[in-house]
Design a protein around this motif. Structure first.
Motif, PDB file in Angstrom:
ATOM      1  N   PRO A  29       0.828  -1.214   0.000  1.00 53.45           N
ATOM      2  CA  PRO A  29       0.000   0.000   0.000  1.00 53.45           C
ATOM      3  C   PRO A  29       0.858   1.258   0.000  1.00 53.45           C
ATOM      4  O   PRO A  29       1.998   1.247   0.487  1.00 53.45           O
ATOM      5  N   GLN A  30       0.319   2.332  -0.546  1.00 50.37           N
ATOM      6  CA  GLN A  30       0.986   3.624  -0.460  1.00 50.37           C
ATOM      7  C   GLN A  30       1.105   4.046   1.008  1.00 50.37           C
ATOM      8  O   GLN A  30       0.234   3.757   1.832  1.00 50.37           O
ATOM      9  N   LEU A  36      -6.058   9.773  -2.638  1.00 50.83           N
ATOM     10  CA  LEU A  36      -4.646  10.003  -2.909  1.00 50.83           C
ATOM     11  C   LEU A  36      -4.484  10.151  -4.411  1.00 50.83           C
ATOM     12  O   LEU A  36      -4.901   9.269  -5.166  1.00 50.83           O
ATOM     13  N   GLY A  37      -3.890  11.279  -4.844  1.00 45.58           N
ATOM     14  CA  GLY A  37      -3.714  11.485  -6.274  1.00 45.58           C
ATOM     15  C   GLY A  37      -2.542  12.389  -6.576  1.00 45.58           C
ATOM     16  O   GLY A  37      -2.128  13.199  -5.730  1.00 45.58           O
ATOM     17  N   ASP A  38      -2.021  12.250  -7.784  1.00 44.15           N
ATOM     18  CA  ASP A  38      -0.945  13.126  -8.220  1.00 44.15           C
ATOM     19  C   ASP A  38      -1.378  14.590  -8.113  1.00 44.15           C
ATOM     20  O   ASP A  38      -2.531  14.931  -8.414  1.00 44.15           O
ATOM     21  N   ALA A  39      -0.461  15.441  -7.697  1.00 38.14           N
ATOM     22  CA  ALA A  39      -0.746  16.873  -7.647  1.00 38.14           C
ATOM     23  C   ALA A  39      -0.866  17.418  -9.069  1.00 38.14           C
ATOM     24  O   ALA A  39      -0.066  17.064  -9.945  1.00 38.14           O
ATOM     25  N   ARG A  40      -1.864  18.249  -9.293  1.00 30.34           N
ATOM     26  CA  ARG A  40      -2.049  18.856 -10.619  1.00 30.34           C
ATOM     27  C   ARG A  40      -0.891  19.805 -10.898  1.00 30.34           C
ATOM     28  O   ARG A  40      -0.550  20.657 -10.091  1.00 30.34           O
ATOM     29  N   PHE A  55      -8.592  16.540   6.499  1.00 29.65           N
ATOM     30  CA  PHE A  55      -7.169  16.781   6.309  1.00 29.65           C
ATOM     31  C   PHE A  55      -6.884  16.890   4.820  1.00 29.65           C
ATOM     32  O   PHE A  55      -7.622  16.356   3.984  1.00 29.65           O
ATOM     33  N   ALA A  56      -5.837  17.601   4.496  1.00 31.71           N
ATOM     34  CA  ALA A  56      -5.359  17.725   3.117  1.00 31.71           C
ATOM     35  C   ALA A  56      -3.887  18.094   3.201  1.00 31.71           C
ATOM     36  O   ALA A  56      -3.549  19.176   3.682  1.00 31.71           O
ATOM     37  N   TYR A  57      -3.036  17.193   2.777  1.00 28.73           N
ATOM     38  CA  TYR A  57      -1.621  17.506   2.894  1.00 28.73           C
ATOM     39  C   TYR A  57      -0.835  16.979   1.699  1.00 28.73           C
ATOM     40  O   TYR A  57      -1.283  16.083   0.973  1.00 28.73           O
ATOM     41  N   GLU A  58       0.317  17.579   1.503  1.00 27.85           N
ATOM     42  CA  GLU A  58       1.209  17.186   0.422  1.00 27.85           C
ATOM     43  C   GLU A  58       1.953  15.912   0.807  1.00 27.85           C
ATOM     44  O   GLU A  58       2.388  15.737   1.947  1.00 27.85           O
ATOM     45  N   THR A  59       2.083  15.016  -0.149  1.00 30.85           N
ATOM     46  CA  THR A  59       2.814  13.777   0.067  1.00 30.85           C
ATOM     47  C   THR A  59       3.399  13.357  -1.274  1.00 30.85           C
ATOM     48  O   THR A  59       3.621  14.214  -2.149  1.00 30.85           O
ATOM     49  N   VAL A  60       3.684  12.089  -1.454  1.00 26.47           N
ATOM     50  CA  VAL A  60       4.147  11.587  -2.751  1.00 26.47           C
ATOM     51  C   VAL A  60       3.324  10.364  -3.115  1.00 26.47           C
ATOM     52  O   VAL A  60       2.833   9.643  -2.240  1.00 26.47           O
ATOM     53  N   PHE A  61       3.178  10.148  -4.417  1.00 34.76           N
ATOM     54  CA  PHE A  61       2.612   8.906  -4.922  1.00 34.76           C
ATOM     55  C   PHE A  61       3.769   8.094  -5.479  1.00 34.76           C
ATOM     56  O   PHE A  61       4.468   8.528  -6.394  1.00 34.76           O
ATOM     57  N   THR A 101       8.701   8.683  -8.096  1.00 32.56           N
ATOM     58  CA  THR A 101       7.662   9.215  -7.220  1.00 32.56           C
ATOM     59  C   THR A 101       7.162  10.523  -7.813  1.00 32.56           C
ATOM     60  O   THR A 101       7.905  11.225  -8.512  1.00 32.56           O
ATOM     61  N   ASN A 102       5.890  10.833  -7.554  1.00 37.53           N
ATOM     62  CA  ASN A 102       5.303  12.085  -8.000  1.00 37.53           C
ATOM     63  C   ASN A 102       4.797  12.869  -6.800  1.00 37.53           C
ATOM     64  O   ASN A 102       4.274  12.267  -5.846  1.00 37.53           O
ATOM     65  N   PRO A 103       4.889  14.200  -6.825  1.00 34.98           N
ATOM     66  CA  PRO A 103       4.199  14.990  -5.807  1.00 34.98           C
ATOM     67  C   PRO A 103       2.711  14.667  -5.835  1.00 34.98           C
ATOM     68  O   PRO A 103       2.115  14.487  -6.898  1.00 34.98           O
TER      69      PRO A 103
END
Length: 203
Positions: A31-32, A150-154, A180-186, A192-194
């Motif tokens: 899992p991510q 969870l998704g790639d940042a536009r 919640f809403a926070y920056e992570t990576v996929f 890896t993608n922002p």
């Protein structure tokens, strides 16, 4: 004159089946990390729906935590592989070939969920498909239920691919609260993608 079609046709299933005839870049065999954090924080409550579950790693992880889980995916090949994993690992997760835009079909069969997990499905949808998916969530998510995306940042403001917390908040609208809403990576197999991880509670 033919009847109007209310929504555009989904991508052909053979595209996804072709991807799962090998090992797709997004199938990392676990899992991510964002969802591991979610489970560790005690925010996952069953029953759980995993939309766009692929070969089932997230579903199986959540089921190992003791939750009832249903994973759905458009690809029959991915679902077949997920079921094989569940049998080999003796994990009681359930899997079903179903388009995530057809959630009312689950509601019609009596399904409802306290948690819905979306690992990189919403971020590939077109604008009208996103609205249709959210409308479908209204039919299967229990009051107080949690939806996590969870998704790639536009990358481009005028692009449709990817997500932003602001867009997610706007599209879900009344009846949903962003927890919640926070920056992570996929994570992918070779990169890896922002990304953003967004959780919403249904009123």
């Amino acid at each position: 004159m033919s009847a109007a079609v209310p929504y555009p046709q989904r991508p052909l299933t053979h595209v996804y089946d072709a991807a799962y005839s090998g090992v797709p870049n997004w199938d990392i065999g676990r899992p991510q990390r964002a969802f591991v954090w979610l489970a560790d924080a005690g925010l996952v409550r069953g029953p759980v729906l995993d939309v766009g579950c692929g070969t089932g790693e997230l579903s199986l992880f959540v089921a190992r935590q003791g939750h009832d889980v249903l994973g759905i995916d458009l690809s029959s090949l991915a679902i077949s592989q997920a079921r094989q994993k569940a049998r080999w690992r003796q994990i009681p997760a359930q899997f079903l070939v179903l388009d995530a835009l057809d959630l009312p079909a689950l509601a019609a069969r009596g399904f409802s969920f306290r948690t819905v997990l979306d690992c990189a499905m919403f971020h590939i949808l077109g604008a009208s498909e996103r609205d249709r998916f959210i409308a479908g969530l209204d039919t299967v998510v229990e009051p107080g239920g949690l939806v996590c995306l969870l998704g790639d940042a536009r990358r481009q403001p005028d692009a449709i691919y990817g997500i932003t917390p602001a867009e997610v908040r706007r599209r879900f609208g009344d009846g949903w609260t962003v927890l919640f809403a926070y920056e992570t990576v996929f994570e992918r197999r070779w990169s890896t993608n922002p990304a953003y991880f967004v959780g919403l509670r249904r009123s």
